[in-house]
Design a protein around this motif. Structure first.
Motif, mmCIF file in Angstrom:
data_model
loop_
_atom_site.group_PDB
_atom_site.id
_atom_site.type_symbol
_atom_site.label_atom_id
_atom_site.label_comp_id
_atom_site.label_asym_id
_atom_site.label_seq_id
_atom_site.Cartn_x
_atom_site.Cartn_y
_atom_site.Cartn_z
ATOM 1 N N TRP A 221 -13.508 -39.730 -11.076
ATOM 2 C CA TRP A 221 -12.080 -39.796 -10.740
ATOM 3 C C TRP A 221 -11.863 -39.885 -9.240
ATOM 4 C CZ3 TRP A 221 -9.065 -35.889 -8.217
ATOM 5 C CH2 TRP A 221 -7.684 -36.099 -8.238
ATOM 6 N N PHE B 280 -15.644 -32.441 -9.214
ATOM 7 C CA PHE B 280 -14.948 -33.170 -10.270
ATOM 8 C C PHE B 280 -15.189 -34.671 -10.150
ATOM 9 C CE2 PHE B 280 -11.112 -35.082 -12.241
ATOM 10 C CZ PHE B 280 -11.309 -34.599 -13.533
ATOM 11 N N GLN B 281 -15.188 -35.180 -8.940
ATOM 12 C CA GLN B 281 -15.441 -36.600 -8.745
ATOM 13 C C GLN B 281 -16.842 -36.982 -9.193
ATOM 14 O OE1 GLN B 281 -14.200 -36.841 -4.511
ATOM 15 N NE2 GLN B 281 -12.720 -38.376 -5.189
ATOM 16 N N ASP C 98 -18.680 -35.560 -11.495
ATOM 17 C CA ASP C 98 -18.844 -35.472 -12.946
ATOM 18 C C ASP C 98 -18.036 -36.517 -13.712
ATOM 19 O OD1 ASP C 98 -20.560 -33.392 -12.584
ATOM 20 O OD2 ASP C 98 -19.340 -31.863 -13.567
ATOM 21 N N THR C 99 -16.923 -36.962 -13.148
ATOM 22 C CA THR C 99 -16.019 -37.836 -13.910
ATOM 23 C C THR C 99 -15.786 -39.204 -13.292
ATOM 24 O OG1 THR C 99 -14.006 -37.056 -12.789
ATOM 25 C CG2 THR C 99 -14.788 -35.769 -14.702
ATOM 26 N N TYR D 128 -13.032 -26.743 -12.374
ATOM 27 C CA TYR D 128 -12.935 -27.866 -11.441
ATOM 28 C C TYR D 128 -11.665 -27.774 -10.601
ATOM 29 C CZ TYR D 128 -16.401 -30.334 -14.389
ATOM 30 O OH TYR D 128 -17.524 -30.716 -15.083
ATOM 31 N N THR E 165 -9.282 -26.064 -14.987
ATOM 32 C CA THR E 165 -8.955 -26.788 -13.757
ATOM 33 C C THR E 165 -8.139 -25.896 -12.837
ATOM 34 O OG1 THR E 165 -6.951 -27.737 -14.736
ATOM 35 C CG2 THR E 165 -8.964 -29.065 -14.811
ATOM 36 N N LEU F 139 -9.925 -37.926 -18.038
ATOM 37 C CA LEU F 139 -11.360 -37.962 -17.746
ATOM 38 C C LEU F 139 -12.024 -36.601 -17.916
ATOM 39 C CD1 LEU F 139 -11.302 -40.247 -14.585
ATOM 40 C CD2 LEU F 139 -12.366 -40.798 -16.784
ATOM 41 N N LEU F 140 -11.270 -35.539 -17.680
ATOM 42 C CA LEU F 140 -11.827 -34.184 -17.787
ATOM 43 C C LEU F 140 -12.467 -33.943 -19.148
ATOM 44 C CD1 LEU F 140 -12.048 -31.188 -16.727
ATOM 45 C CD2 LEU F 140 -9.833 -30.830 -17.859
ATOM 46 N N LYS G 119 -15.465 -36.649 -19.795
ATOM 47 C CA LYS G 119 -16.703 -36.647 -19.011
ATOM 48 C C LYS G 119 -17.043 -35.296 -18.377
ATOM 49 C CE LYS G 119 -16.413 -41.569 -17.779
ATOM 50 N NZ LYS G 119 -16.460 -42.550 -16.661
ATOM 51 N N GLY G 120 -16.106 -34.352 -18.387
ATOM 52 C CA GLY G 120 -16.370 -33.058 -17.777
ATOM 53 C C GLY G 120 -17.359 -32.230 -18.579
ATOM 54 N N TYR H 220 -12.491 -26.179 -20.715
ATOM 55 C CA TYR H 220 -12.604 -26.852 -19.420
ATOM 56 C C TYR H 220 -11.462 -26.332 -18.550
ATOM 57 C CZ TYR H 220 -15.245 -30.162 -22.333
ATOM 58 O OH TYR H 220 -16.132 -30.741 -23.211
#
Length: 317
Positions: free
Chosen positions: A296, A290-291, A293-294, A241, A172, A230-231, A234-235, A170
């Protein structure tokens, strides 16, 4: 659950370790260079299993990962300063690129299945016209520094090992992450430290600055560590991202806010040694992917972040 953090003494690594200690029942393992300052982890060092290592030493890294068998890996160890990378490109490439290869190869060789976060950077974008900000992940990557190039390579390595070997990576693209305990080479840190020293009488009332015109997307470290949790929960593996506040503010405005909070009057002077060869005029992240998918959402305002950093330096000089 076992979580392994490389670069645990740095800004993100130390705050992430503390976050997991305070909010989960995870076993936390930290990797650090033998010469790294431990001030950021000293208050909770007894609660983590700490290893001294060199990310460029494959054999030692393999041994550590074999011993820990982590479920989650946050790969944060890096040469992480763009300006320094122009002076030391070979070191930057060795640590950032070869170090990432070592980590991924060790996981592949051991045939374990952790989720792996690879810390990349908005420096990968280079110059993006203001009309194209906030920047989306699909924006063309045109980095201006060896550091930015190394971060593009880390992304590509993460994707390669995901597609070819099924390793769950993953990636970022961090925009400017800020908080207490960060190296003073970043703008907010050096401004706050200078103010604290002037207030104390350790410096004359002059703040030395570099280019104040660029606009940057600053994320409070307290928001960052929640994003990283959260990545990996739930990522989507293999994805890149943006992690940022979604807002951009000029370095000049940041300095103004700090000076408004200062208990002294100061003069601002340009210091040529603080200027870079190139400065991206604006870096502002589009964080919608990102928001979505997670779930956040960053919550801390820049004024709150500056308060924590200024108070940190007032207590630690």
């Amino acid at each position: 659950m076992k979580v392994l953090i490389t670069g645990v003494t740095g800004l993100i690594g130390s705050h992430l370790a503390k976050y997991f200690i305070d909010n989960t029942d995870y076993q936390v393992f930290g990797l650090k260079r033998w010469r790294s300052d431990e001030k950021n982890i000293i208050s909770f060092k007894h609660k983590i299993k700490l290893f001294e290592f060199d990310i460029t030493d494959y054999v030692s890294l393999l041994k550590i990962i074999k011993e820990v068998k982590p479920d989650l890996i946050y790969h944060l160890a890096a040469q992480s300063y763009p300006k320094e990378s122009t002076e030391a490109p070979f070191l930057t490439f060795d640590v950032n690129i070869n170090g990432t290869v070592n980590l991924l190869e060790a996981v592949k060789e051991l045939q374990i299945e952790p989720k792996i976060h690879i810390a990349c950077s908005s420096a990968s974008y280079g110059i993006v016209e203001e009309i194209n900000n906030p920047i989306k992940e699909e924006t063309k990557l045109l980095p201006l520094t060896p550091y930015g190039i190394s971060k593009v390579a880390q992304e590509q390595l993460g994707y390669l090992y995901y597609k070819n070997y099924g390793i769950q990576t993953y990636m970022t693209r961090f925009f400017n992450q800020v908080g207490p305990g960060q190296n003073e080479r970043s703008s907010i840190q050096t401004f706050c430290k200078q103010v604290a020293m002037i207030e104390k009488g350790d410096l004359p009332p002059i703040i030395k600055v570099g280019n104040l015109n660029p606009k940057r997307d600053f994320t409070d470290i307290r928001d960052t560590v929640k994003a990283l949790d959260l990545l990996l929960l739930k990522g989507r593996p293999g994805e890149v991202y943006n992690i940022g506040s979604g807002k951009a503010i000029s370095i000049r405005r940041v300095l103004d806010i700090i000076l408004q909070k200062a208990d002294c009057k100061v003069e601002v002077k340009i210091d040529a040694s603080r200027l870079r060869i190139n400065d991206e005029p604006i870096l502002q992240g589009n964080i919608n992917k990102f928001q979505a998918d997670t779930g956040w959402k960053p919550v801390y305002k820049i004024e709150e972040t500056i308060d924590t950093i200024l108070n940190y330096w007032r207590k630690n000089i």
